[in-house]
Design a protein around this motif. Structure first.
Motif, PDB file in Angstrom:
ATOM      1  N   THR A 320      46.804  39.016  50.360  1.00 22.85           N
ATOM      2  CA  THR A 320      45.858  39.586  49.407  1.00 22.85           C
ATOM      3  C   THR A 320      46.414  39.531  47.995  1.00 22.85           C
ATOM      4  N   GLU A 324      44.686  36.973  45.080  1.00 25.29           N
ATOM      5  CA  GLU A 324      44.122  37.476  43.832  1.00 25.29           C
ATOM      6  C   GLU A 324      44.548  36.573  42.668  1.00 25.29           C
ATOM      7  N   ASP A 327      42.636  33.123  42.968  1.00 25.75           N
ATOM      8  CA  ASP A 327      41.244  33.226  42.523  1.00 25.75           C
ATOM      9  C   ASP A 327      41.156  33.322  41.004  1.00 25.75           C
ATOM     10  N   ARG A 328      42.086  34.055  40.408  1.00 32.47           N
ATOM     11  CA  ARG A 328      42.062  34.271  38.957  1.00 32.47           C
ATOM     12  C   ARG A 328      42.479  33.018  38.193  1.00 32.47           C
TER      13      ARG A 328
END
Length: 509
Positions: A320, A324, A327-328
């Motif tokens: 996770t 993150e 994705d960013r």
């Protein structure tokens, strides 16, 4: 008959021990378990999980370097980064040779692996040419082939996630074939199947330890049919597998080269740059150079990638955290590339932690001393076997707190950038002048694997009849150490992930 042979062997050992004792004065060696007369520490030398045993001895005897002697052979384990730097880096003229075995190198054919060869001019030429094509300044030339292999891996994980370990082996083997020989290998390619049985022979030899023929080399001349010569028959089988792995892809590429249809690759560059006619000696040199890349690069990469999957199953919160960032930085409309590396410190932290948590070669392949030496007042004679205990150094709690926990954040600052005050796990690649010259290629490969898999998949425990299947931190106890078989599952983690995987893979077919 066997009783008489055993008695004769023991008598010869006793004579050798007595002669050695009389000829050499008592020396002050580094500490270690007390041995027995004649055989010394023969029964103390660990055959499994040696990195743990040597680390335990280091703590017990409060010494960075520990020592045992078996059948007259001195064996040392270096268990701290400082001692490794002092010896392997600081005294390369003594510690850069490799131990040679009659059974392994001569009879079983592993003399071909130049990474295991003596420290001589032939080795230097091998390394010079390898570094020219795989060093840090030229590693980028291989990125497009590495990225292609990762995109194909994602498709295989999507369609048959339960076979992830086989898919990883395919990806690692296929990229080596592509980079070294320009072979575009698809799943099931027989050339990839040649790697595993050949490399397993080396593992089997290391598991067995010292053969009688290594103690008494004259035994290599006994015919294979002679009673008790099972080692000769075994070595012949091993040598066939090793020779095929080294020679078959070379011969196939050479045929394409002769026809003018060969594609650009490592071997093509070597043949194009050569000013010498390809006589037998030169061909043997190039076969060994390219085949070593094929053999060594594949299995260590497989081990590291399987360790990554195991860590993701056991530590889902790490996924996770890294996803993150993916994705960013990268987004969900395309896959990561090597150009994203500087902007993905969390991914690089996982790469470092995978290598630190359980290195594929926890005990680096043994070095051999080329002359007598003294370290911290303790004697190390010429001809000694000396191991660098990578695992012990990478599990030093003074450097890596809670070392048995998989924690990539140890390499990151609070603001999320890579720290410069925590040592990177360079010990995983060996020591001194014998450190792995392919380490830049290997780190790039592992970065791409981590980034690609976590960009599109959630890696989870497999489901059984009674719920999620338990997974444990268990590794094989031998020279090449990788996770014991375990189950895992790969789920597309967002809408559109499957389409992204299929479209990217289709572009490479």
């Amino acid at each position: 008959m066997l009783l008489y042979i055993s008695t004769a062997v023991l008598a010869l050992l006793a004579l050798a021990w007595t002669y050695t004792s009389l000829q050499h004065p008592r020396r002050k060696y580094p500490p270690g378990p007390k041995g027995l007369p004649i055989v010394g520490n023969l029964f103390d030398v660990p055959m499994k999980n040696g990195w743990i045993t040597f680390c335990d001895w280091s703590r017990r005897y409060n010494s960075d370097v520990v020592h045992v002697e078996a059948l007259g052979k001195h064996i040392y384990a270096v268990n701290s980064a400082q001692a490794a730097k002092d010896l392997f880096d600081g005294r390369p003229q003594i510690y850069s040779d490799k131990e040679q075995s009659v059974m392994t190198h001569e009879l079983s054919g592993w003399r071909r692996a130049w990474a295991l060869s003596p420290f001589d001019d032939v080795w230097r030429e091998h390394r010079r040419l390898f570094h020219k094509h795989f060093g840090p300044g030229v590693a980028s030339r291989h990125h497009h082939k590495q990225e292609k292999a990762m995109r194909r891996l994602l498709l295989l994980l999507l369609d048959a996630p339960e076979d992830f370990s086989a898919h990883i082996r395919y990806a690692a083997g296929s990229v080596i074939l592509d980079v070294v020989y320009a072979f575009d290998a698809l799943p099931g390619d027989v050339r990839i199947g040649q790697i595993e049985p050949a490399v397993q022979t080396f593992t089997a030899l290391m598991e067995t330890g010292v053969y009688l023929v290594d103690v008494f080399p004259i035994l290599k001349y006994i015919p294979a049919w002679f009673p008790g010569a099972q080692f000769k028959r075994q070595a012949a089988q091993y040598k066939h597998l090793v020779d095929v792995m080294f020679k078959a892809p070379y011969e196939q590429f050479k045929a394409a080269w002769a026809k003018g249809v060969a594609q650009p690759c490592f071997l093509g560059s070597l043949l194009g740059d050569s000013e010498m006619a390809l006589d037998y000696e030169r061909e043997d040199f190039l076969t060994n150079l390219t085949g070593t890349v094929y053999a060594a690069g594949s299995d260590t990469t497989v081990a590291a990638m399987n360790t990554f999957v195991l860590a993701m199953v056991m530590y889902p919160e790490v996924q996770t955290y890294v996803q993150e960032e993916l994705d960013r930085v990268v987004g969900r409309d395309h896959l990561p590339t090597m150009s994203d590396r500087e902007r993905l410190p969390r991914v690089m932290a996982i790469v470092h932690e995978v290598l630190r948590w359980h290195p594929p070669l926890p005990l680096a392949t043994p070095h051999r001393t080329m002359s007598d030496d003294v370290y911290n007042g303790r004697f190390i004679p010429s001809g000694s076997v000396i191991f660098g205990n990578s695992w012990a150094m990478l599990h030093d709690p003074a450097t890596y707190p809670a070392p048995h926990t998989f924690d990539p954040k140890r390499f990151l600052t609070r603001s999320g950038v890579l720290r410069d005050d925590v040592p990177l796990p360079t010990e995983v690649f060996g020591f001194g002048r014998r450190a792995c010259p392919g380490r830049y290629f290997a780190v790039d490969m592992l970065f791409l694997a981590v980034a690609h898999i976590l960009a599109v998949f959630a890696v989870e425990r497999a489901k059984g009849a009674r719920g999620p299947v338990d997974v444990k931190e268990e590794f094989t106890p031998y020279v090449l150490s990788l996770p014991k078989p375990f189950r895992a599952h790969f789920w597309p983690r967002f809408d559109g992930a499957e389409e992204l995987i299929r479209s990217a893979a289709a572009a490479d077919m």
